[in-house]
Scaffold this active site. Structure first.
Site, PDB file in Angstrom:
ATOM      1  CG  ASN A 140      19.699  15.162  10.446  1.00  0.00           C
ATOM      2  OD1 ASN A 140      20.324  15.098   9.378  1.00  0.00           O
ATOM      3  ND2 ASN A 140      18.971  16.216  10.777  1.00  0.00           N
TER       4      ASN A 140
ATOM      5  CE  LYS B  17      21.091  18.699  12.579  1.00  0.00           C
ATOM      6  NZ  LYS B  17      20.800  19.775  13.499  1.00  0.00           N
TER       7      LYS B  17
ATOM      8  CG  HIS C 266      15.695  19.285  10.076  1.00  0.00           C
ATOM      9  ND1 HIS C 266      16.347  20.447  10.432  1.00  0.00           N
ATOM     10  CD2 HIS C 266      16.049  18.352  10.996  1.00  0.00           C
ATOM     11  CE1 HIS C 266      17.066  20.209  11.518  1.00  0.00           C
ATOM     12  NE2 HIS C 266      16.906  18.942  11.880  1.00  0.00           N
TER      13      HIS C 266
ATOM     14  CD  GLU D 276      19.592  22.158  10.818  1.00  0.00           C
ATOM     15  OE1 GLU D 276      20.021  21.395   9.933  1.00  0.00           O
ATOM     16  OE2 GLU D 276      19.864  22.018  12.027  1.00  0.00           O
TER      17      GLU D 276
ATOM     18  CD  GLU E 245      14.517  17.034  14.937  1.00  0.00           C
ATOM     19  OE1 GLU E 245      15.249  16.131  15.292  1.00  0.00           O
ATOM     20  OE2 GLU E 245      14.802  17.794  13.989  1.00  0.00           O
TER      21      GLU E 245
ATOM     22  N   GLY F 104      20.732  21.431  18.291  1.00  0.00           N
ATOM     23  CA  GLY F 104      22.112  21.859  18.041  1.00  0.00           C
ATOM     24  C   GLY F 104      22.679  22.788  19.093  1.00  0.00           C
TER      25      GLY F 104
ATOM     26  CB  SER G  52      20.568  19.134  22.514  1.00  0.00           C
ATOM     27  OG  SER G  52      20.896  20.290  21.787  1.00  0.00           O
TER      28      SER G  52
ATOM     29  N   GLY H  20      21.360  14.474  16.005  1.00  0.00           N
ATOM     30  CA  GLY H  20      22.175  15.191  15.019  1.00  0.00           C
ATOM     31  C   GLY H  20      23.646  15.063  15.360  1.00  0.00           C
ATOM     32  N   GLY H  21      24.175  16.080  16.011  1.00  0.00           N
ATOM     33  CA  GLY H  21      25.608  16.162  16.323  1.00  0.00           C
ATOM     34  C   GLY H  21      26.182  14.881  16.925  1.00  0.00           C
TER      35      GLY H  21
HETATM   36  P1  PGA Z   1      21.056  17.872  17.292  1.00  0.00           P
HETATM   37  O1  PGA Z   1      20.184  17.873  15.948  1.00  0.00           O
HETATM   38  O2  PGA Z   1      20.957  16.507  17.903  1.00  0.00           O
HETATM   39  O3  PGA Z   1      22.431  18.218  16.854  1.00  0.00           O
HETATM   40  O4  PGA Z   1      20.447  18.895  18.192  1.00  0.00           O
HETATM   41  C1  PGA Z   1      18.975  17.193  15.857  1.00  0.00           C
HETATM   42  C2  PGA Z   1      18.299  17.598  14.564  1.00  0.00           C
HETATM   43  O5  PGA Z   1      18.255  18.799  14.281  1.00  0.00           O
HETATM   44  O6  PGA Z   1      17.821  16.718  13.810  1.00  0.00           O
END
Ligand code: PGA
Length: 249
Positions: free
Chosen positions: A8, A10, A93, A95, A165, A171, A211, A232-233
């Site tokens: 992802n 983002k 999600h 967010e 999640e 994040g 994470s 994500g990251g």
């Molecule tokens: P993250 O994000 O791996 O950066 O924690 C995962 C997500 O929110 O889909």
């Protein structure tokens, strides 16, 4: 065992950075048994179709409109995504739920719209820290699932992947224990079992997200009851992401 791995992005990367990323990833993961899906911003999807068609990398969107077409300036519909060969779409999600005030009702409508257009759904659920510390996490996630899946038939669950999640772990780089993941994944399977059938709960694809990185993915992937991860990251670095994607689990 085959795992599903979702990247992802983002709101990161610009289209011109995407071309080398996608080409490198497709080359590096050739031959993997895992299902690899990258979800870049909408603006990259037509390039994704050009570069990734015929490769092992699938691509998805991070959101879609709940409506099919019409006067919704700025929105992107399921049929637009389908036309670009989009296999998956992330729905609900944290967010979007938090920053864009998406309700469970909207999530449910978006899921139905995606499925009606033949797009698989990555349905995100998960609690925040306050809900976790007040020991309400199970009830909270059960409610999210109940509302999101309302009106869906059991056979449609084949096209729905549930991603657990926890917001407190997303994040942040904060590691979550395997024990915490197992507990919630079991809750999710049991609840879907209650809503549909034991078989539906058992067969449901459940992922963990929050994470996941090069330093912890092996530990997380060792959990038997998860079918994969959302990253994500750590998906933004193509070399690291490719390593995670091509591993044998
Ligand atoms: P993250 O994000 O791996 O950066 O924690 C995962 C997500 O929110 O889909």
């Amino acid at each position: 065992m085959k795992k599903i791995i979702i990247g992802n992005f983002k709101m990161n990367t610009v289209p011109s950075e995407f071309k080398p990323y996608a080409m490198t990833l497709a080359t590096k993961i050739k031959g993997t048994k895992n299902e690899v899906v990258i979800c870049p911003p909408f603006t990259h999807l037509s390039m994704a179709r050009e570069i990734l068609s015929g490769t092992q990398v699938l691509y998805g969107a991070q959101n879609l409109a709940e409506e099919e077409r019409g006067e919704f300036t700025g929105e992107i519909s399921a049929s637009m995504l389908k036309d670009l060969g989009t296999s998956y779409v992330i729905v609900g999600h944290s967010e979007r739920r938090g920053k864009f005030k998406e309700t469970d009702k909207v999530v449910n409508k978006k899921i139905k719209t995606a499925l009606a257009n033949g797009i698989k759904v990555v349905l995100c659920v998960g609690e925040n820290l306050q809900t976790k510390t007040s020991k309400q996490a199970n009830a909270f996630v059960r409610k999210q699932l109940e509302e999101a899946l309302r009106g869906l038939f059991e056979n449609e669950l084949e096209s729905v992947v549930v991603a657990y999640e926890p917001i407190w772990a997303s994040g942040t780089g904060k590691a979550i224990s395997n024990k915490d993941i197992v507990k919630m994944v079991e809750t999710i399977r049991n609840f879907v079992g209650e809503l549909y059938s034991e078989k539906a709960g058992k067969n449901l694809n459940v992922l963990y997200g929050g994470s996941v990185s090069l330093s912890n993915y092996k530990k997380i992937m060792s959990i038997d009851c998860i079918d994969g991860v959302v990253i994500g990251g750590a998906s933004l670095d193509v070399d690291n992401f490719a390593l995670i994607c091509k591993e044998k689990y």
